[in-house]
Structure formats: C-alpha cells, structure tokens
Design a protein around this motif. Structure first.
Motif, PDB file in Angstrom:
ATOM      1  N   ASP A  22       0.810  -1.208   0.000  1.00 32.40           N
ATOM      2  CA  ASP A  22       0.000   0.000   0.000  1.00 32.40           C
ATOM      3  C   ASP A  22       0.850   1.267   0.000  1.00 32.40           C
ATOM      4  OD1 ASP A  22      -1.499  -2.322   0.997  1.00 32.40           O
ATOM      5  OD2 ASP A  22      -3.179  -0.936   1.083  1.00 32.40           O
ATOM      6  N   GLY A  27      -3.500   2.969  -2.758  1.00 36.55           N
ATOM      7  CA  GLY A  27      -4.818   2.637  -3.290  1.00 36.55           C
ATOM      8  C   GLY A  27      -5.502   3.775  -4.021  1.00 36.55           C
ATOM      9  N   ARG A  28      -5.349   5.004  -3.501  1.00 39.77           N
ATOM     10  CA  ARG A  28      -6.134   6.062  -4.114  1.00 39.77           C
ATOM     11  C   ARG A  28      -5.643   6.450  -5.501  1.00 39.77           C
ATOM     12  NH1 ARG A  28      -3.246   7.208  -0.004  1.00 39.77           N
ATOM     13  NH2 ARG A  28      -2.036   9.119   0.177  1.00 39.77           N
ATOM     14  N   MET A  30      -4.687   3.879  -7.615  1.00 38.88           N
ATOM     15  CA  MET A  30      -4.687   2.597  -8.334  1.00 38.88           C
ATOM     16  C   MET A  30      -5.494   2.628  -9.626  1.00 38.88           C
ATOM     17  SD  MET A  30      -2.929  -0.108  -7.312  1.00 38.88           S
ATOM     18  CE  MET A  30      -3.930  -1.579  -7.594  1.00 38.88           C
ATOM     19  N   ALA A  31      -6.472   3.536  -9.709  1.00 39.32           N
ATOM     20  CA  ALA A  31      -7.271   3.602 -10.936  1.00 39.32           C
ATOM     21  C   ALA A  31      -6.579   4.443 -11.997  1.00 39.32           C
ATOM     22  CB  ALA A  31      -8.652   4.176 -10.623  1.00 39.32           C
ATOM     23  N   ALA A  32      -5.561   5.169 -11.588  1.00 34.52           N
ATOM     24  CA  ALA A  32      -4.858   6.066 -12.513  1.00 34.52           C
ATOM     25  C   ALA A  32      -3.876   5.277 -13.380  1.00 34.52           C
ATOM     26  CB  ALA A  32      -4.109   7.127 -11.705  1.00 34.52           C
ATOM     27  N   SER A  70      -2.140  -8.280  -3.293  1.00 35.60           N
ATOM     28  CA  SER A  70      -1.599  -9.004  -4.453  1.00 35.60           C
ATOM     29  C   SER A  70      -1.349  -8.060  -5.613  1.00 35.60           C
ATOM     30  CB  SER A  70      -2.570 -10.103  -4.879  1.00 35.60           C
ATOM     31  OG  SER A  70      -3.783  -9.530  -5.337  1.00 35.60           O
ATOM     32  N   ARG A  71      -1.728  -6.779  -5.463  1.00 38.29           N
ATOM     33  CA  ARG A  71      -1.596  -5.827  -6.573  1.00 38.29           C
ATOM     34  C   ARG A  71      -0.162  -5.830  -7.110  1.00 38.29           C
ATOM     35  NH1 ARG A  71      -2.698  -0.555  -2.746  1.00 38.29           N
ATOM     36  NH2 ARG A  71      -4.354  -1.944  -2.043  1.00 38.29           N
ATOM     37  N   GLU A  72      -0.010  -6.243  -8.363  1.00 33.42           N
ATOM     38  CA  GLU A  72       1.361  -6.369  -8.851  1.00 33.42           C
ATOM     39  C   GLU A  72       1.930  -5.024  -9.275  1.00 33.42           C
ATOM     40  OE1 GLU A  72       1.671  -9.125 -12.044  1.00 33.42           O
ATOM     41  OE2 GLU A  72       0.637  -7.849 -13.462  1.00 33.42           O
ATOM     42  N   GLN A  73       1.076  -4.000  -9.269  1.00 33.39           N
ATOM     43  CA  GLN A  73       1.595  -2.654  -9.524  1.00 33.39           C
ATOM     44  C   GLN A  73       2.679  -2.292  -8.501  1.00 33.39           C
ATOM     45  OE1 GLN A  73      -1.610  -3.547  -9.702  1.00 33.39           O
ATOM     46  NE2 GLN A  73      -2.840  -2.179 -10.973  1.00 33.39           N
ATOM     47  N   GLU A  76       5.480  -3.449 -10.304  1.00 30.98           N
ATOM     48  CA  GLU A  76       5.533  -2.804 -11.627  1.00 30.98           C
ATOM     49  C   GLU A  76       6.060  -1.366 -11.535  1.00 30.98           C
ATOM     50  OE1 GLU A  76       1.717  -2.514 -13.505  1.00 30.98           O
ATOM     51  OE2 GLU A  76       2.568  -2.175 -15.488  1.00 30.98           O
TER      52      GLU A  76
END
Ligand code: SF4
Lengths: 171, 430
Positions: A22, A27-28, A30-32, A70-73, A76
C-alpha cells in the motif's frame, strides 16, 4: 538493464521492515495510469523517492518487503521507475512472485543492515554475493532458483509465455 | 510405498492437482487449477492486455469466477470505466460466473457455491486464503501470474510446509475470530507464516461457525502465510449443503494423524482478551486495554474480514438500544448484497440503523482505499478490516486501529477505543 545472469551495480536506497504494497502502490491512485501511480510510490515513507530515483538504483530493505496486497503494480512501479533490484531480508510471498513475473529481481539477503544510503552496491545474483567495494563489505544472498532467474532474464512471465506459445504454433 | 507417507491436507490437495502421488515441501511442481477467481481491480483490466499480446484466450471459461467489488459503486469516471471494462470482458469471454457488484469476492465465492473441499484454487487477491475455511487450497497471486493461469490452466508453486495452529478452549463473550487473528499477528509477526500453509485445528475450531473460520483463514495473509486451511467437518458440510454444494468426491481431505509440520503453536482461547492493532501494522496488536480512550473519528464495519452476517450481528449485540457517539461516523458496508438482505430479515439492519449507522454499498469500499468515503487528513478510524497500513484507507496522515466487530461497535458508542465486554456485562445486568 538488469540481467540476472550477470553482475551489476547500483546506488542504495535504504528502507526498513514491512515496506508494504500500500505504500508502494497507494490505493487512491490505483485507478490512474501506472505512470501516475509510480510517481506516488513510497511517498508515505520518503516523499523524494520517485522524483530522485536514478535508473539502476537499488532498494535495500529489511523484513517482509512487499507484504500485503496481491496488486502487482507494487512491483511494476519499481520496474517502471528503473529500480535495478530489491534486496531485502525477506519478501511477501505474492510480491516475490510478482517481481519475477515482471522481470524485477528480488534478492534475499539477511545482512542488508550493513548497507548504507548512497552506497554503491555490487550484486552478483548467481554467485549469491552482494558487496560494497568502497567499504570492503561482502555479504551473501540466497540463491535464486534457476527457472526464476531465467524468467527474469527473458523479461518476465509474459515474454516467456510468448516464446512458449509461438513455439507451440510453429511446431 | 510412497502412498503410505503421512501427508498434510495441503500436500494432498497439491499432489492431486499436480497429478502426483506425493509431494514434499520444497518441491517445485506445476498444478492444474480447479478454479480461478479474479476481480475488477486485478482482473480484466490487467489480464486482458496480456492475453491480447499473447493472442490467447481463456483456457476454460467455466472455471473462472469474476467478481466486481473493488471499484463498487463506481461513482467516479475511472471506477465507472473499470467496472464497464470488467462487464465487457466477461461478456466477450463468455464468463458465466460473473458476480457484478454483488459483494466482496471472498464472501461471494462460497455464497454462490463455487468452493468445496479438496479444490486447488487461485485468486487474484491476497485474501484468497479465506477459501481455506472450506477445505480448499486457495492462494493469492498477482495479475501476470493470473494471466498465465487463464492461458494455460496451470500454475507453478514451491510446495509449502505447513504450520499447525492448535486452538483449544472457548472464547469468552465479546470475543471473536478476529481477536484470535490479531493475537496471532502480535505473536508471530507479519512474516511469521513464512509463506507456508497455516492449518488450524483443535477443539476451538469445532465450536466455530463457517464465517468465523473464514475470518481466521482470511487473516493468514497478515501472517505472511501462503494460505490458511481448515479440514472440512460437519460444520463445513452443513454450510455447503445450504448453498447447494454436494460433496461428490471421495477425497480424503484431512491431514494424516502423523503428518509433519514445520512448527506448532498452541493457543488457549479462554485466555484471550479483546485485541486492538494500533497503526500501522496488524502486528502492532495487543489487549484493548493498552489503547482505551484513544479518541476516534470513525468506526468502520466492513470488508471480507469483518462484515459478514455474523460480524454485523456481533456489532448489533453491542449497539442494540444504544447510539453511536455524536462525533463518530459509524459506517457499515455489508460484505455482500445477500448479507444485507439477511441482516434486514433478522432485524440486525434496523438495530444498526437505529444506533446511527450509515450503510454503504457491499464492496471493498474504504478497506481497499480505492474509492468512497476515504479517511481524510489526520482522521482516526477503528475498523473491522484486516489491514491498517499507513495510508491504506485514505490520507497518509490518517490512522487505523484494527479490532473485532464487537470492539468497533463498543468504541463507536463511546467515541473512544472501548472494551466491548463493558456493554455485555451491562446488558446482562439490565
Ligand atoms: S474487503 Fe478489503 S481485504 Fe477484502 S478483498 Fe476487499 S480490499 Fe481486500
């Protein structure tokens, strides 16, 4: 370009224990687009990180690097910013897989506390050696399984699958 | 001969999925996947470009379950387009098992009857260990790994050793599985699970319902385990029947009596007191006492970890006939649409509303920190979720205390961190 078979060097950025997904990929954002997400990487711990990182720099950390989501960003963005490798005392299991899948080296070394900010660190993943020649420090790292090194060398899982699938098609 | 070697439940499932008689910790094996769960965040928007690059399609659309939960309710443009992309992908790939805004993946999966003992399941989410409550070997992976699974139907793993956690005794009133999880986080640390399997056994498990077992397995993620697992018993079978799942194989989904574990930990549940984890790590847990009277701005009952029907009922036990403090924003996001309906049917919903709770959509909500009523600068929240990492639920300066639904509810009443047993004792004397 990081290459698991060869040795490489980079400047050290030091982080402590429990650097989680995190703070790596907040998270905030993550959509970008991932480039924007990358500009916020680790800002909660060090606001200067993304802006001042030089390609090839190394992240040196304590226990449980990449623990959490698990977010691989999380892996990345490090790759995108040009991090040469992450060297930590231990890794979150999912992060570790994600890193190799994306062609980012994650190397376990129990003695990372010896390394200081700005040290020029020399890494030999195959030999399992990490050193700071300027300060005569030689550390050992855990061997990376061959198939993971190979995957990182090929540029990650997708590149590897590409080769495998095109092989299937040709045969 | 090999067949007679004692094996853990996890080893049995992995061996079966790998097509082998026997696996040992440390072996690197390739397993056929029985089911792959993906969601709107790590799913289509991340895997579709990879499948496209590979010119490949989904290996078996019927073995994929897709859930939209992270960007629910989609009240900004980015979220809207992610939810739409998810729908379009489900349609284009003929994914029948698509649960669009019906709740959080780890709760929707069993609710919709997708899980049963012995299955080898991958989930594109770190709390995938929740599936272990049903005797599945289910673990979380990232999107590229998932793309590999979607193309090949397989994944590799290094066979993990298993850690045995033996729970004896019975929890006191006002305590729940969440308190066990937090106590374990404090005891073992976030790396204590060593990316191994945590198998829960003991008389403490026998008395626990399926939702509490889900919570227990869910937070093995916070212990750094690869997954958690509980061998199926009558409680499991009864639940599965209630969602229309019949156990139709003769698999032996129990650990052998003399199976080998890497570690064993014993916890007597009767000695536990309510736990609270201080910012910014679940491992900063300890008795609620240490934080009594910490002032709060919000109380959140949400997430796969802490907003199942039983969790809402726990909160209602405390909040019945009482009100949340005037300066507290008490938010409840039931883990699924079905749970919301059940809570309405049994009166739980009315109790919570009367206590001042604001109901939010069934989805990940502020737990993921992606969307919704995120925490503002310096806001302090007590939450029934699993993680209190810095900035996870909003601003980097916000702070999150983790606790059980009982403790969150009690704290909402006072506006300060509060031991829920105070209210239970009073209820008994009323
Ligand atoms: S509710 Fe929270 S912990 Fe559960 S899946 Fe969603 S983001 Fe993850």
């Amino acid at each position: 370009m990081t290459n698991g078979q060869k040795t490489f060097s980079g400047r050290a950025w030091i982080f402590g224990d429990g650097v989680n997904t995190d703070v790596l990929a907040p998270g905030r954002y993550m959509a970008a687009p991932v480039e924007e997400l990358a500009s916020h990487c680790l800002e909660a711990l060090d606001p200067s990180f993304a802006a001042n990182l030089q390609p090839g720099d190394l992240i040196i950390a304590g226990e449980d690097f990449g623990v959490g989501s698990s977010r691989e960003q999380a892996a990345e963005v490090l790759k995108l910013l040009g991090v040469g490798a992450v060297i930590a005392k231990s890794f979150g299991g999912i992060f570790f897989r994600n890193a190799y899948n994306l062609g980012l080296l994650a190397i376990v070394c129990k003695q990372t506390s010896e390394i200081k900010t700005g040290d020029k660190v020399h890494v030999a993943p195959e030999a399992g050696e990490i050193s700071v020649p300027d300060r005569n420090i030689l550390l050992t790292s855990e061997p990376v399984p061959d198939f993971l090194l190979e995957m990182a060398n090929q540029g990650g899982l997708v590149a590897q699958l590409e080769t495998r699938l095109s092989g299937n098609r040709e045969s | 001969m090999k067949l007679t070697l004692p094996r853990t439940l996890a080893e049995k499932i992995i061996a079966r999925a790998a097509g082998l008689n026997q696996v040992s910790p440390g072996d690197i094996v390739t397993c056929r996947v029985d089911l792959a769960m993906i969601h709107d965040s790590g799913g289509p928007r991340r895997v579709a470009p990879i499948l496209k690059r590979l010119g490949a399609s989904v290996w078996d659309a019927d073995k994929v379950v897709l859930v939209s939960d992270h960007y629910v309710p989609g009240d900004d443009d980015n979220a809207k387009s992610i939810l739409q992309l998810t729908r379009d992908w489900a349609h284009a790939n003929a994914i029948k098992n698509f649960h669009d805004m019906k709740g959080i993946c780890h709760v929707v999966l069993p609710e919709q009857g997708h899980l049963k003992p012995g299955m080898f399941v991958v989930g594109g989410d770190s709390h995938s260990p929740t599936g272990g409550a049903f005797g599945c070997f289910m673990f979380g992976i990232g999107a590229t790994d998932m793309a590999g699974v979607l193309v090949t139907g397989e994944t590799w793993l290094k066979v993990p050793a298993s850690i045995l956690i033996n729970l004896s005794g019975k929890l006191d009133k006002g305590l729940s599985a969440k308190d066990i999880n937090l106590a374990l986080c404090q005891k073992l640390g976030m790396g204590g699970g060593k990316y191994q399997v945590i198998e829960f056994v003991g008389s403490g498990i026998e008395t626990m319902n399926i939702e509490e077992r889900m919570t227990l397995c869910n937070m093995t993620a916070e212990l750094g385990a690869m997954t958690g697992i509980i061998a199926p018993d009558k409680v499991t079978t009864k639940y599965l029947e209630s969602v229309g799942v019949r156990i139709d194989d003769d698999g032996d989904w129990q650990s052998d009596a003399d199976a080998v574990y890497s570690e064993q930990h014993d916890l007597d549940l009767s000695t536990l007191v309510p736990q609270v984890a201080a910012p910014h790590s679940p491992a900063n847990a300890g008795p609620v006492e240490a934080h009594l009277n910490t002032p709060l701005d919000r109380a959140y009952i949400g997430a796969c970890t802490g907003a199942k029907l039983g969790d809402l009922q726990m909160a209602a036990t405390i909040l019945k006939g009482r009100k949340s403090a005037s300066n507290i924003r008490l938010m409840v996001a039931p883990a699924s649409v079905k749970i919301l309906a059940d809570a309405k049917a049994d009166g739980t919903f009315d109790i919570l509303v009367a206590a001042g709770a604001e109901f939010l959509e069934s989805g990940c909500g502020i737990c993921a920190g992606y969307i919704g009523a995120l925490l503002g600068e310096n806001e302090v929240c007590i939450s029934s979720t699993a993680r209190n990492f810095q900035g996870r639920m909003g601003a980097s300066s916000s702070e999150v205390y983790l606790a059980s639904p009982y403790t969150v509810a009690a704290s909402a009443i006072r506006g300060r961190v509060t031991d829920p047993r105070e209210f239970l004792e009073r209820a008994a004397h009323d």
